[in-house]
Design a protein around this motif. Structure first.
Motif, PDB file in Angstrom:
ATOM      1  N   PHE A 115      23.091  -2.599  42.842  1.00  0.00           N
ATOM      2  CA  PHE A 115      21.947  -2.910  41.979  1.00  0.00           C
ATOM      3  C   PHE A 115      21.186  -4.130  42.474  1.00  0.00           C
ATOM      4  O   PHE A 115      21.787  -5.094  42.944  1.00  0.00           O
ATOM      5  N   HIS A 116      19.892  -4.067  42.336  1.00  0.00           N
ATOM      6  CA  HIS A 116      18.994  -5.192  42.626  1.00  0.00           C
ATOM      7  C   HIS A 116      18.059  -5.292  41.427  1.00  0.00           C
ATOM      8  O   HIS A 116      18.180  -4.512  40.497  1.00  0.00           O
ATOM      9  N   ARG A 117      17.122  -6.209  41.428  1.00  0.00           N
ATOM     10  CA  ARG A 117      16.079  -6.311  40.397  1.00  0.00           C
ATOM     11  C   ARG A 117      16.639  -6.600  38.997  1.00  0.00           C
ATOM     12  O   ARG A 117      15.982  -6.324  37.990  1.00  0.00           O
ATOM     13  N   GLY A 118      17.913  -7.011  38.916  1.00  0.00           N
ATOM     14  CA  GLY A 118      18.502  -7.280  37.600  1.00  0.00           C
ATOM     15  C   GLY A 118      18.895  -6.020  36.837  1.00  0.00           C
ATOM     16  O   GLY A 118      19.243  -6.076  35.651  1.00  0.00           O
ATOM     17  N   TYR A 119      18.879  -4.852  37.495  1.00  0.00           N
ATOM     18  CA  TYR A 119      19.204  -3.603  36.785  1.00  0.00           C
ATOM     19  C   TYR A 119      20.675  -3.532  36.377  1.00  0.00           C
ATOM     20  O   TYR A 119      21.036  -2.758  35.493  1.00  0.00           O
ATOM     21  N   ASP A 120      21.538  -4.324  37.054  1.00  0.00           N
ATOM     22  CA  ASP A 120      22.961  -4.323  36.650  1.00  0.00           C
ATOM     23  C   ASP A 120      23.084  -4.712  35.171  1.00  0.00           C
ATOM     24  O   ASP A 120      23.886  -4.145  34.432  1.00  0.00           O
ATOM     25  N   ARG A 121      22.236  -5.647  34.718  1.00  0.00           N
ATOM     26  CA  ARG A 121      22.333  -6.107  33.320  1.00  0.00           C
ATOM     27  C   ARG A 121      21.944  -5.007  32.332  1.00  0.00           C
ATOM     28  O   ARG A 121      22.356  -5.018  31.190  1.00  0.00           O
ATOM     29  N   LEU A 122      21.123  -4.056  32.783  1.00  0.00           N
ATOM     30  CA  LEU A 122      20.677  -2.993  31.864  1.00  0.00           C
ATOM     31  C   LEU A 122      21.736  -1.911  31.644  1.00  0.00           C
ATOM     32  O   LEU A 122      21.634  -1.123  30.707  1.00  0.00           O
ATOM     33  N   VAL A 123      22.734  -1.856  32.530  1.00  0.00           N
ATOM     34  CA  VAL A 123      23.786  -0.849  32.323  1.00  0.00           C
ATOM     35  C   VAL A 123      25.043  -1.437  31.664  1.00  0.00           C
ATOM     36  O   VAL A 123      25.905  -0.692  31.196  1.00  0.00           O
ATOM     37  N   THR A 124      25.131  -2.750  31.609  1.00  0.00           N
ATOM     38  CA  THR A 124      26.323  -3.396  31.025  1.00  0.00           C
ATOM     39  C   THR A 124      26.541  -2.908  29.586  1.00  0.00           C
ATOM     40  O   THR A 124      25.615  -2.950  28.771  1.00  0.00           O
ATOM     41  N   GLY A 125      27.744  -2.395  29.330  1.00  0.00           N
ATOM     42  CA  GLY A 125      28.098  -1.972  27.974  1.00  0.00           C
ATOM     43  C   GLY A 125      27.432  -0.666  27.542  1.00  0.00           C
ATOM     44  O   GLY A 125      27.530  -0.279  26.376  1.00  0.00           O
ATOM     45  N   ARG A 126      26.756   0.029  28.470  1.00  0.00           N
ATOM     46  CA  ARG A 126      26.047   1.270  28.104  1.00  0.00           C
ATOM     47  C   ARG A 126      26.752   2.513  28.643  1.00  0.00           C
ATOM     48  O   ARG A 126      27.459   2.453  29.644  1.00  0.00           O
ATOM     49  N   ARG A 127      26.484   3.638  27.966  1.00  0.00           N
ATOM     50  CA  ARG A 127      26.958   4.945  28.443  1.00  0.00           C
ATOM     51  C   ARG A 127      25.935   5.467  29.460  1.00  0.00           C
ATOM     52  O   ARG A 127      24.773   5.716  29.103  1.00  0.00           O
ATOM     53  N   VAL A 128      26.389   5.615  30.695  1.00  0.00           N
ATOM     54  CA  VAL A 128      25.452   5.869  31.801  1.00  0.00           C
ATOM     55  C   VAL A 128      25.657   7.270  32.378  1.00  0.00           C
ATOM     56  O   VAL A 128      26.789   7.696  32.621  1.00  0.00           O
ATOM     57  N   LEU A 129      24.532   7.968  32.599  1.00  0.00           N
ATOM     58  CA  LEU A 129      24.556   9.241  33.334  1.00  0.00           C
ATOM     59  C   LEU A 129      24.039   8.965  34.737  1.00  0.00           C
ATOM     60  O   LEU A 129      22.919   8.475  34.913  1.00  0.00           O
ATOM     61  N   VAL A 130      24.864   9.239  35.754  1.00  0.00           N
ATOM     62  CA  VAL A 130      24.451   9.050  37.151  1.00  0.00           C
ATOM     63  C   VAL A 130      23.840  10.357  37.645  1.00  0.00           C
ATOM     64  O   VAL A 130      24.446  11.429  37.525  1.00  0.00           O
ATOM     65  N   VAL A 131      22.619  10.260  38.172  1.00  0.00           N
ATOM     66  CA  VAL A 131      21.854  11.461  38.537  1.00  0.00           C
ATOM     67  C   VAL A 131      21.464  11.410  40.007  1.00  0.00           C
ATOM     68  O   VAL A 131      20.991  10.383  40.492  1.00  0.00           O
ATOM     69  N   ASP A 132      21.644  12.534  40.710  1.00  0.00           N
ATOM     70  CA  ASP A 132      21.161  12.633  42.085  1.00  0.00           C
ATOM     71  C   ASP A 132      20.352  13.922  42.208  1.00  0.00           C
ATOM     72  O   ASP A 132      20.443  14.813  41.339  1.00  0.00           O
ATOM     73  N   ASP A 133      19.565  14.040  43.273  1.00  0.00           N
ATOM     74  CA  ASP A 133      18.842  15.297  43.492  1.00  0.00           C
ATOM     75  C   ASP A 133      19.781  16.350  44.075  1.00  0.00           C
ATOM     76  O   ASP A 133      19.907  17.451  43.568  1.00  0.00           O
ATOM     77  N   VAL A 134      20.465  15.975  45.178  1.00  0.00           N
ATOM     78  CA  VAL A 134      21.401  16.881  45.853  1.00  0.00           C
ATOM     79  C   VAL A 134      22.718  16.128  45.993  1.00  0.00           C
ATOM     80  O   VAL A 134      22.710  14.962  46.383  1.00  0.00           O
ATOM     81  N   VAL A 135      23.827  16.783  45.655  1.00  0.00           N
ATOM     82  CA  VAL A 135      25.141  16.167  45.902  1.00  0.00           C
ATOM     83  C   VAL A 135      25.812  16.949  47.025  1.00  0.00           C
ATOM     84  O   VAL A 135      26.036  18.151  46.901  1.00  0.00           O
ATOM     85  N   ASN A 136      26.091  16.246  48.117  1.00  0.00           N
ATOM     86  CA  ASN A 136      26.731  16.908  49.253  1.00  0.00           C
ATOM     87  C   ASN A 136      28.180  16.429  49.352  1.00  0.00           C
ATOM     88  O   ASN A 136      29.080  17.037  48.787  1.00  0.00           O
ATOM     89  N   THR A 137      28.441  15.320  50.054  1.00  0.00           N
ATOM     90  CA  THR A 137      29.815  14.789  50.068  1.00  0.00           C
ATOM     91  C   THR A 137      30.114  14.007  48.789  1.00  0.00           C
ATOM     92  O   THR A 137      31.269  13.719  48.493  1.00  0.00           O
ATOM     93  N   GLY A 138      29.056  13.608  48.069  1.00  0.00           N
ATOM     94  CA  GLY A 138      29.237  12.809  46.863  1.00  0.00           C
ATOM     95  C   GLY A 138      29.257  11.311  47.131  1.00  0.00           C
ATOM     96  O   GLY A 138      29.395  10.504  46.210  1.00  0.00           O
ATOM     97  N   LEU A 139      29.065  10.923  48.387  1.00  0.00           N
ATOM     98  CA  LEU A 139      29.104   9.498  48.749  1.00  0.00           C
ATOM     99  C   LEU A 139      28.091   8.681  47.933  1.00  0.00           C
ATOM    100  O   LEU A 139      28.421   7.626  47.384  1.00  0.00           O
ATOM    101  N   SER A 140      26.876   9.173  47.814  1.00  0.00           N
ATOM    102  CA  SER A 140      25.820   8.414  47.110  1.00  0.00           C
ATOM    103  C   SER A 140      26.170   8.263  45.629  1.00  0.00           C
ATOM    104  O   SER A 140      25.993   7.186  45.050  1.00  0.00           O
ATOM    105  N   VAL A 141      26.654   9.355  45.019  1.00  0.00           N
ATOM    106  CA  VAL A 141      27.031   9.274  43.596  1.00  0.00           C
ATOM    107  C   VAL A 141      28.207   8.331  43.421  1.00  0.00           C
ATOM    108  O   VAL A 141      28.200   7.473  42.537  1.00  0.00           O
ATOM    109  N   ARG A 142      29.216   8.441  44.287  1.00  0.00           N
ATOM    110  CA  ARG A 142      30.401   7.563  44.151  1.00  0.00           C
ATOM    111  C   ARG A 142      30.015   6.097  44.252  1.00  0.00           C
ATOM    112  O   ARG A 142      30.484   5.266  43.484  1.00  0.00           O
ATOM    113  N   GLN A 143      29.138   5.775  45.202  1.00  0.00           N
ATOM    114  CA  GLN A 143      28.730   4.363  45.351  1.00  0.00           C
ATOM    115  C   GLN A 143      27.923   3.906  44.136  1.00  0.00           C
ATOM    116  O   GLN A 143      28.021   2.759  43.714  1.00  0.00           O
TER     117      GLN A 143
END
Ligand SMILES: O=P(O)(O)OC[C@H]1O[C@H](OP(=O)(O)OP(=O)(O)O)[C@H](O)[C@@H]1O
Ligand SMILES: O=C(O)c1cc(=O)[nH]c(=O)[nH]1
Length: 223
Positions: A115-143
């Motif tokens: 996270f950059h731009r202070g976005y880490d603070r916006l997910v703290t304590g929240r229920r988060v849905l991680v979204v990608d366009d294409v999931v191949n190995t899943g590396l991007s989603v895992r990170q």
């Protein structure tokens, strides 16, 4: 959880839209962001230029995840960012994104998502849905999941437009994984790629072929 006939209808509509914009490529030699190689490529760039199509696809994705009681969506830039934002709009929720700002190295086609731009603070304590366009190995989603968790967010699920057939919810480190359609085309590690062995040239127009060839050249020059 959407019922099975809704999921089948969404898969058929997604497939039709992706065929119409020629986003489903096959029978070639592509290099993926993970460094793996394969004979198919989902050309999301052909989707993203048509905003009506993006809207229709993300309406379908929003319908598939509406029951998850998510509070905020998060995608890895760039493709995941676009899909996360449009899906969040349909759900009436906020969206943030993770990005890789470290430069590419001769070993890795890109750096890690954080996270950059202070976005880490916006997910703290929240229920988060991680979204990608294409999931191949899943590396991007895992990170991205790891970045959300490091920031104190709870990842409730991952979602994508297209699943390449290589990873499940456990492999993504998420409790649930939903996607609109599957495009399961063979892929291999670079070392095991039969297309390399057969001398099939790497496609440099789509995917990460040119970066791969540049990195190969760099390694040869460094040796
Ligand atoms: O499951 P993975 O093995 O991580 O692969 C999928 C990722 O690869 C693509 O990103 P890419 O870096 O090609 O391009 P982008 O910057 O346009 O999103 C795609 O958008 C996913 O984020
Ligand atoms: O693994 C990837 O980088 C990848 C595969 C694919 O089919 N489409 C895409 O956009 N990325």
């Amino acid at each position: 959880m959407p019922d099975q006939s809704d999921a089948a209808q969404a898969a058929a509509e997604t497939q039709q839209m992706l065929v119409e914009c020629r986003a489903l490529l096959a029978d070639d030699h592509f290099v993926y962001i993970s460094g793996d190689h394969g004979s198919g490529w989902v050309d999301k760039d052909a989707i993203f230029v048509d905003l009506q199509r993006v809207r229709q696809l993300t309406q379908l994705l929003a319908a598939a995840v509406r029951d998850l009681k998510t509070e905020i969506l998060c995608g890895p830039a760039t493709g995941g960012l676009i899909v996360a934002q449009w899906t969040a709009y349909e759900l009436g929720l906020p969206a943030v994104f993770a990005e890789h700002t470290q430069p590419r190295t001769s070993q890795q086609l890109r750096g890690e998502f954080t996270f950059h731009r202070g976005y880490d603070r916006l997910v703290t304590g929240r229920r988060v849905l991680v979204v990608d366009d294409v999931v191949n190995t899943g590396l991007s989603v895992r990170q991205t999941v790891a970045a959300v968790q490091a920031a104190g967010g709870e990842v409730v699920a991952a979602a994508a437009l297209v699943h390449r057939g290589n990873v499940d919810a456990a492999g993504l480190s998420v409790p649930e994984y939903r996607y609109l359609m599957e495009y399961d085309i063979p892929d291999w590690t670079a070392a095991e790629c039969p297309l390399c062995r057969a001398g099939v040239p790497v496609n440099t127009r789509y995917a990460h072929g040119q970066d791969y060839l540049d990195a190969q050249q760099q390694r040869a020059a460094d040796a």
